[in-house]
Design an enzyme around this catalytic site. Structure first.
Site, PDB file in Angstrom:
ATOM      1  CG  ASP A   1      -1.808  -1.210   1.233  1.00 52.21           C
ATOM      2  OD1 ASP A   1      -2.511  -1.515   0.271  1.00 52.21           O
ATOM      3  OD2 ASP A   1      -1.700  -1.868   2.399  1.00 52.21           O
TER       4      ASP A   1
ATOM      5  CE  LYS B   1       3.135  -2.579  -4.515  1.00 55.36           C
ATOM      6  NZ  LYS B   1       2.644  -2.023  -3.364  1.00 55.36           N
TER       7      LYS B   1
ATOM      8  N   GLY C   1      -4.607  -4.519  -4.236  1.00 55.76           N
ATOM      9  CA  GLY C   1      -5.294  -3.719  -4.894  1.00 55.76           C
ATOM     10  C   GLY C   1      -4.181  -2.282  -5.305  1.00 55.76           C
ATOM     11  CG  HIS C   2      -1.323  -1.879  -7.541  1.00 56.35           C
ATOM     12  ND1 HIS C   2      -0.618  -2.372  -8.573  1.00 56.35           N
ATOM     13  CD2 HIS C   2      -0.894  -2.306  -6.417  1.00 56.35           C
ATOM     14  CE1 HIS C   2       0.535  -3.265  -7.726  1.00 56.35           C
ATOM     15  NE2 HIS C   2       0.119  -3.218  -6.671  1.00 56.35           N
TER      16      HIS C   2
END
Length: 429
Positions: free
Chosen positions: A15, A18, A42-43
């Protein structure tokens, strides 16, 4: 030949931002490759004020002309991936430039069921997984009963592999009191998914190698963070793969010497999701304030992230094991105007000062942080920041201490969620 490749890795507990940084670099790249993890990671990418949450798709997916690769080290839920494609490209499928490794393993419904069973059985000792089947899928890979993306292209072999996997996993589910997975129903769903995924399935190792040798700009993108590495993280509170740059040769099928730069993404403070030790954690008003300022809630799970002071003892450890060459400091704008600003520079363990992360999570949990205090960073106009020297003195002291301690250049500084809120201090390609 000069290879133009960059590994973008999280240097903390994940987190770190990225997705945003990879999206920023993708605007200058030809290929973006996701090399490990699954749809538990998740991004977030914000474009023109709209926040997009990616789970399996690489972070260069919105950049026209960029080829996006899901490599063999990734575990893929085929149904979730198709949903994600529909969410992002339903109205314009021709924009999707995607290649998926035929060696990538599939997360299937029984993996998700098993994930919940294992966590429930561990009770207070649970790992804190996202219940998306990542660990059980990697376990099947190691047990050699996994099903790979390429198997979808051969219906007869797919049926054979599925029978083999369910002969074992259905027995385990039954032992937990769960209903066995119906093979015919799952097989039918996989055949339907195969027809849609077929155009994307290929040998991505060849694709990547040819791109690198052709001098193209290639970005390797990991999920999670270095301290969640299966071998080098805070075991057992880790993920089921290696998010570090040193795993790229195995997880993407490229030679080690072809990965030239390692860009460590680090928040200007610390966060962690799930269980496990975090010496600099601030479970107090200071931490809650940072959580709200930085919107520190999981992209996929929406779980509140644990918040703490920046930990350079931890970052020094990850820098050493992954060979960091450059730094990208994210969410620096969150620290503007924050009082009681500190950085952890080491730990006190049984009366001794140490500057590394112990192998035992139990021992690490007993480490007491040793801090260096910094002056409050004043609010400043981020649009006027073009070079490091444009920053206020207090900001330069905070960032300069990071740079000097980690012996790495600060290449990028993120001052907001938008791609345009990123300041580049040096070229990466």
């Amino acid at each position: 030949m000069e290879y133009r490749t960059i590994s973008v890795e999280g240097s903390q507990f994940g987190d770190e931002g990225k997705g945003k940084i990879t999206d920023y670099i993708a605007s200058k790249a030809n290929v973006v490759c996701r090399y490990q993890g699954g749809n538990n990671a998740g991004h977030s990418i914000e474009i023109d004020g709209v926040r997009h949450a990616l789970r399996s798709l690489p972070s260069g997916i919105y950049e026209p002309g960029v080829m996006n690769v899901i490599a063999n080290g990734v575990v893929v839920n085929p149904f979730a991936l198709l949903d994600e494609i529909d969410e992002n490209f339903a109205g314009n499928p021709d924009r999707l430039k995607l290649a998926i490794s035929d060696r990538a393993h599939l997360i299937l419904p029984y993996h998700i069921l098993l994930d919940g069973c294992y966590e429930g059985a561990m009770g207070k000792n649970k790992i804190g997984t996202t219940h998306r089947g990542i660990g059980p899928c990697y376990s099947d890979k190691a047990k050699r009963i996994g099903i790979r993306m390429g198997d979808l292209l051969d219906p007869d072999y797919l049926k054979e592999r599925l029978e083999n996997a369910l002969a074992i996993n259905n027995r385990i589910l039954s032992a937990f009191g769960e209903k066995p997975v119906d093979i015919d129903e799952l097989y039918s769903r996989l055949l339907s998914a195969a027809e849609r995924l077929r155009p994307f399935i290929t040998d991505t190792s060849v694709l990547l190698d040819e791109a690198i040798d052709a001098g193209k700009k290639v970005v390797f993108e990991g999920a999670q963070g270095s301290l969640l590495d299966l071998d080098h993280g805070t075991y057992p509170f880790v993920t089921s793969s290696s998010p570090t740059s040193v795993s790229i040769p195995v997880n993407a099928g490229v030679a080690p010497y072809k990965v030239k730069k390692v860009l460590a993404i680090m928040k200007s403070y610390m966060t962690r999701v799930g269980e496990g030790p975090m010496p600099s954690e601030q479970d107090n008003a200071w931490g809650q304030s940072i959580r709200e300022r930085g919107n520190e809630y999981g992209t996929v799970t929406k779980r509140p992230r644990r918040v703490g002071y920046l930990d350079l003892a931890l970052l020094g450890y990850t820098s050493r094991i992954t060979g960091v060459t450059d730094l990208a400091v994210t969410l620096f704008d969150v620290l503007m105007g924050v009082d009681d600003l500190k950085i952890c520079v080491g730990y006190s363990l049984d009366g001794k000062l140490i500057d590394y992360v112990p192998a035992s999570a139990k021992t690490y949990a007993h480490c007491k942080p040793v801090y260096k205090s910094f002056e409050t960073i004043p609010f400043f106009d981020k649009t006027k920041i073009k070079t490091f020297d444009d920053l206020p003195r207090e900001a330069k002291e905070y960032l300069g201490f990071i740079k000097d301690t980690l012996h790495a250049d600060i290449a990028l500084l993120s001052l907001g969620a938008e791609r345009t809120d990123t300041v580049s201090f040096k070229p990466l390609f």
